[in-house]
Design a protein around this motif. Structure first.
Motif, PDB file in Angstrom:
ATOM      1  N   SER A  62       0.853  -1.185   0.000  1.00 15.19           N
ATOM      2  CA  SER A  62       0.000   0.000   0.000  1.00 15.19           C
ATOM      3  C   SER A  62       0.883   1.228   0.000  1.00 15.19           C
ATOM      4  N   HIS A  63       0.259   2.392  -0.091  1.00 18.53           N
ATOM      5  CA  HIS A  63       0.976   3.636   0.158  1.00 18.53           C
ATOM      6  C   HIS A  63       1.001   3.887   1.662  1.00 18.53           C
ATOM      7  N   LYS A  64       2.043   4.563   2.125  1.00 18.79           N
ATOM      8  CA  LYS A  64       2.197   4.767   3.563  1.00 18.79           C
ATOM      9  C   LYS A  64       1.024   5.538   4.168  1.00 18.79           C
ATOM     10  N   ALA A  65       0.519   6.519   3.443  1.00 19.40           N
ATOM     11  CA  ALA A  65      -0.530   7.385   4.000  1.00 19.40           C
ATOM     12  C   ALA A  65      -1.843   6.645   4.213  1.00 19.40           C
ATOM     13  N   HIS A  66      -2.029   5.512   3.521  1.00 19.26           N
ATOM     14  CA  HIS A  66      -3.295   4.771   3.637  1.00 19.26           C
ATOM     15  C   HIS A  66      -2.996   3.275   3.783  1.00 19.26           C
ATOM     16  N   ALA A  67      -2.227   2.937   4.797  1.00 16.15           N
ATOM     17  CA  ALA A  67      -1.870   1.542   5.030  1.00 16.15           C
ATOM     18  C   ALA A  67      -3.036   0.794   5.673  1.00 16.15           C
ATOM     19  N   PRO A  68      -3.113  -0.526   5.474  1.00 15.80           N
ATOM     20  CA  PRO A  68      -4.178  -1.301   6.110  1.00 15.80           C
ATOM     21  C   PRO A  68      -3.943  -1.443   7.607  1.00 15.80           C
ATOM     22  N   MET A  69      -4.941  -1.955   8.302  1.00 18.17           N
ATOM     23  CA  MET A  69      -4.787  -2.256   9.722  1.00 18.17           C
ATOM     24  C   MET A  69      -3.899  -3.486   9.886  1.00 18.17           C
ATOM     25  N   VAL A  70      -3.261  -3.575  11.033  1.00 15.94           N
ATOM     26  CA  VAL A  70      -2.434  -4.740  11.354  1.00 15.94           C
ATOM     27  C   VAL A  70      -2.770  -5.180  12.774  1.00 15.94           C
ATOM     28  N   GLY A  71      -2.994  -6.460  12.965  1.00  8.53           N
ATOM     29  CA  GLY A  71      -3.293  -6.965  14.297  1.00  8.53           C
ATOM     30  C   GLY A  71      -3.518  -8.460  14.276  1.00  8.53           C
TER      31      GLY A  71
ATOM     32  N   THR B  21      -5.707 -14.522  15.283  1.00  4.19           N
ATOM     33  CA  THR B  21      -4.764 -15.230  14.430  1.00  4.19           C
ATOM     34  C   THR B  21      -3.469 -15.514  15.183  1.00  4.19           C
ATOM     35  N   ALA B  22      -2.725 -16.496  14.675  1.00  7.71           N
ATOM     36  CA  ALA B  22      -1.488 -16.898  15.343  1.00  7.71           C
ATOM     37  C   ALA B  22      -0.425 -15.804  15.267  1.00  7.71           C
ATOM     38  N   LYS B  23      -0.459 -15.008  14.206  1.00  4.82           N
ATOM     39  CA  LYS B  23       0.506 -13.924  14.026  1.00  4.82           C
ATOM     40  C   LYS B  23      -0.228 -12.711  13.458  1.00  4.82           C
ATOM     41  N   PRO B  24       0.364 -11.516  13.572  1.00  2.00           N
ATOM     42  CA  PRO B  24      -0.290 -10.322  13.012  1.00  2.00           C
ATOM     43  C   PRO B  24      -0.491 -10.443  11.510  1.00  2.00           C
ATOM     44  N   ILE B  25      -1.632  -9.951  11.040  1.00  2.54           N
ATOM     45  CA  ILE B  25      -1.938  -9.930   9.613  1.00  2.54           C
ATOM     46  C   ILE B  25      -2.427  -8.538   9.231  1.00  2.54           C
ATOM     47  N   ALA B  26      -2.389  -8.252   7.945  1.00  2.88           N
ATOM     48  CA  ALA B  26      -2.901  -6.983   7.424  1.00  2.88           C
ATOM     49  C   ALA B  26      -4.325  -7.194   6.935  1.00  2.88           C
ATOM     50  N   PHE B  27      -5.217  -6.256   7.280  1.00  3.21           N
ATOM     51  CA  PHE B  27      -6.620  -6.386   6.879  1.00  3.21           C
ATOM     52  C   PHE B  27      -7.280  -5.011   6.860  1.00  3.21           C
ATOM     53  N   ASP B  28      -8.470  -4.941   6.278  1.00  2.00           N
ATOM     54  CA  ASP B  28      -9.323  -3.756   6.290  1.00  2.00           C
ATOM     55  C   ASP B  28     -10.703  -4.165   6.769  1.00  2.00           C
ATOM     56  N   LEU B  29     -11.507  -3.180   7.163  1.00  3.32           N
ATOM     57  CA  LEU B  29     -12.907  -3.457   7.422  1.00  3.32           C
ATOM     58  C   LEU B  29     -13.589  -3.714   6.089  1.00  3.32           C
ATOM     59  N   SER B  30     -14.508  -4.665   6.074  1.00  2.00           N
ATOM     60  CA  SER B  30     -15.173  -5.027   4.823  1.00  2.00           C
ATOM     61  C   SER B  30     -15.923  -3.851   4.219  1.00  2.00           C
ATOM     62  N   ALA B  31     -16.473  -2.975   5.061  1.00  2.81           N
ATOM     63  CA  ALA B  31     -17.223  -1.821   4.552  1.00  2.81           C
ATOM     64  C   ALA B  31     -16.312  -0.849   3.808  1.00  2.81           C
TER      65      ALA B  31
ATOM     66  N   ASN C 125     -13.107  -1.922   2.346  1.00  2.00           N
ATOM     67  CA  ASN C 125     -12.402  -2.593   1.250  1.00  2.00           C
ATOM     68  C   ASN C 125     -12.694  -4.085   1.350  1.00  2.00           C
ATOM     69  N   ASP C 126     -13.609  -4.576   0.514  1.00  2.00           N
ATOM     70  CA  ASP C 126     -14.005  -5.975   0.664  1.00  2.00           C
ATOM     71  C   ASP C 126     -12.915  -6.946   0.235  1.00  2.00           C
ATOM     72  N   GLY C 127     -12.002  -6.510  -0.629  1.00  2.00           N
ATOM     73  CA  GLY C 127     -10.930  -7.399  -1.071  1.00  2.00           C
ATOM     74  C   GLY C 127     -10.011  -7.835   0.053  1.00  2.00           C
ATOM     75  N   THR C 128      -9.852  -6.987   1.055  1.00  2.53           N
ATOM     76  CA  THR C 128      -9.002  -7.311   2.198  1.00  2.53           C
ATOM     77  C   THR C 128      -9.819  -7.342   3.490  1.00  2.53           C
ATOM     78  N   GLY C 129     -11.146  -7.431   3.351  1.00  2.00           N
ATOM     79  CA  GLY C 129     -12.017  -7.470   4.520  1.00  2.00           C
ATOM     80  C   GLY C 129     -12.961  -8.658   4.561  1.00  2.00           C
ATOM     81  N   ARG C 130     -12.881  -9.535   3.533  1.00  2.00           N
ATOM     82  CA  ARG C 130     -13.676 -10.765   3.513  1.00  2.00           C
ATOM     83  C   ARG C 130     -12.753 -11.963   3.611  1.00  2.00           C
ATOM     84  N   PHE C 131     -13.228 -13.027   4.229  1.00  2.00           N
ATOM     85  CA  PHE C 131     -12.371 -14.186   4.453  1.00  2.00           C
ATOM     86  C   PHE C 131     -13.184 -15.466   4.382  1.00  2.00           C
ATOM     87  N   VAL C 132     -12.473 -16.577   4.267  1.00  2.00           N
ATOM     88  CA  VAL C 132     -13.081 -17.899   4.428  1.00  2.00           C
ATOM     89  C   VAL C 132     -12.284 -18.641   5.495  1.00  2.00           C
TER      90      VAL C 132
END
Length: 532
Positions: A242-251, A318-328, A330-337
């Protein structure tokens, strides 16, 4: 489907109005084909939810309301179909609307834009207003469709490229290292500074690559492509560019709406596999907020597991930190299976980030890394000189169990093998940068300073071998948060053999030094620390 009188699989049809082009996804409603319904609805921007006027609000209707809410579809019109079977009764229509609106409001799901009485067989209120239902003063279904708002273009959203693979070329004088993936949203151009999450590593786009494609200066959402960077940083599949100014959440924790389709219930205390964009990582239920059953009018169930066809509000860890967004957002990084064994058993959307024990440290480390002033020698150049990447090996356990003996032996063995190790003893940190701390200083501050010192040494490209009595297994996660994406290995020395704390290697303290060294070296090789 005609023989059974039900829709089994999804189907698509295309049409256009004066306003725009449409794709209609006809999704099944029967509970036995719920997977097909979800796969069909997952890509929709809006929904027409059908209720049989003669049957009224049934289990499927309630379940569909749950699912639309879970998928984040907010533009919904409810069509009450087969009005001809109830004599075009306004009272029957009003009763269904009242009951269903109260149900949706009670579960906090979607709020329909409108209810439309229709008779699809004769076309009543589909494209033209019905003469048989003169009491209805609202818009037709087609007019409702044209009034839906188009979702913002994915190109206009913040850049998200989940890393799919890294390719290294060596033949014919080609030394490119290409980071490949599909741009889910946003755009990027040559010269842009980008960051990879969750490792926080950053670089500048040097070139945009494609197979047998002409060179290009920019690229946008929808393209599968590759990039070379200004310097060779080590990133892995599952990181998000991503660009630094709009990075995804990490946790490691997030709240999610989840639907379970597996035959075996989803239970607490058990690990599953989470697949989110290109990440695949162990996950478990941290907290089960509530389980919902669409077959019941009150909805909520008193259950300690998520059964088949249940919808649940959960906190996942999760076992380790991952990058994600809220689905509302960005659904590409906010939906999972979620995979159970070898089967896709559930799926959901991320609705909220949940703080964990290391969230503050992780945020501090991210701000530090984003503002880090690099030296004139890159991490790749150091790795080439030393024959390995930076890594952290921590020997943990109670005092007097042999941690220091193993740490010193590992340092000497790595040094004899031509590597660049450094033994970081916690006592030296206490005598140095911790000298100003009072006796009442918090354990958190001791751990933070230790982690920052380790990070500085790691930044030099060394393999840091650490041992300390001041930091235990409970503090290892905090140190991991501070060193970011650097490979780390936790070795617990436990003579009792009773410890169940998560670690990479557990020994009793009676093993020969050579045996422990061989096992640690094997773990470093698995994490691709050594070159070649």
């Amino acid at each position: 489907e005609q023989d059974q009188g039900i829709t089994i699989d999804t189907a698509r049809c295309f049409f256009k109005t004066a306003a725009r082009d449409y794709i209609i996804i006809d999704a099944p409603g029967h509970i036995e084909f719920l997977k097909n319904m979800i796969s069909g609805a997952a890509r929709a921007e809006a929904a027409l939810l059908m209720i049989d006027a003669k049957e009224g609000v049934r289990e499927n209707s309630r379940r569909h309301g749950w699912i639309l809410g879970m998928l984040g579809i907010r533009q919904v019109v409810v069509c009450v179909n087969k009005m001809d079977l109830v004599g075009y009764s306004q009272e029957a229509f009003a009763a269904i609307e009242k009951e269903y609106r109260e149900f949706l409001a009670g579960i906090g799901a979607v709020s329909p834009k409108a209810f439309v009485p229709i008779a699809a067989l004769t076309g009543e209120n589909l494209t033209e207003r019905s003469q048989a239902m003169g009491w209805y003063r609202g818009e037709t279904v087609l007019e409702m469709l044209d009034s839906f708002a188009k979702q913002p273009s994915k190109v206009e959203l913040p850049l998200r490229l989940p890393v799919q693979a890294i390719y290294k070329f060596t033949e014919h004088g080609d030394d490119r290292r290409v980071i490949a993936g599909r741009i889910e949203t946003g755009r990027v151009k040559v010269g842009d500074e980008v960051v990879f999450s969750p490792s926080n590593k950053s670089a500048t786009i040097r070139s945009i690559e494609g197979f047998n494609a002409a060179p290009r200066a920019s690229i946008e959402a929808g393209w599968s492509t590759g990039f070379t960077l200004s310097e060779e940083i080590y990133v892995t599949r599952g990181e998000v560019m991503s660009h630094k100014a709009h990075a995804p959440m990490v946790g490691t924790r997030f709240r999610a709406n989840l639907i379970w389709l597996g035959r075996t219930p989803m239970t607490q205390g058990r690990d599953y596999k989470l697949k989110l964009h290109t990440t695949a990582i162990p996950v478990r239920i941290r907290k089960l907020n509530k389980v919902l059953d669409a077959s019941r009018l009150d909805g909520e169930l008193a259950k300690d597991h998520v059964g088949r066809h249940d919808v649940a509000d959960v906190v996942l860890e999760t076992a380790k930190p991952i990058a994600f967004d809220l689905s509302a957002e960005n659904d590409g990084t906010g939906r999972f299976v979620i995979v159970d064994g070898y089967d896709v058993a559930g799926g959901g959307i991320i609705v909220e980030a949940v703080t964990d024990d290391q969230d503050t440290l992780r945020s501090e480390a991210r701000m530090r890394d984003f503002s880090w002033i690099p030296g004139g020698v890159t991490a790749a150049e150091r790795a080439q000189r030393h024959g390995h990447r930076a890594a952290l090996v921590m020997f943990l356990g109670k005092p007097q169990v042999g941690k220091h003996r193993y740490a010193r032996a590992l340092e000497k063995a790595l040094f004899a093998d031509g590597k660049h190790p450094y033994l970081l003893d916690g006592t030296n940190v206490l005598l140095g940068v911790d000298h100003d701390l009072s006796a009442e200083a918090t354990q958190d501050e001791l751990v933070r300073r230790f982690g920052e010192v380790a990070y500085l040494i790691l930044n030099s490209g060394a393999i840091v071998v650490s041992t300390t009595n001041a930091i235990g297994m409970a503090d290892y996660g905090a140190v991991q948060a501070l060193v970011g994406g650097t490979p780390s290995i936790a070795v617990e020395v436990d003579p009792s053999g009773r410890s169940t704390a998560p670690c990479d290697l557990r020994i009793k303290g009676t093993e020969p030094e050579s045996e422990v060294i061989a096992k640690v070296v094997a773990l470093l090789q698995q994490r691709q620390v050594f070159s070649g």
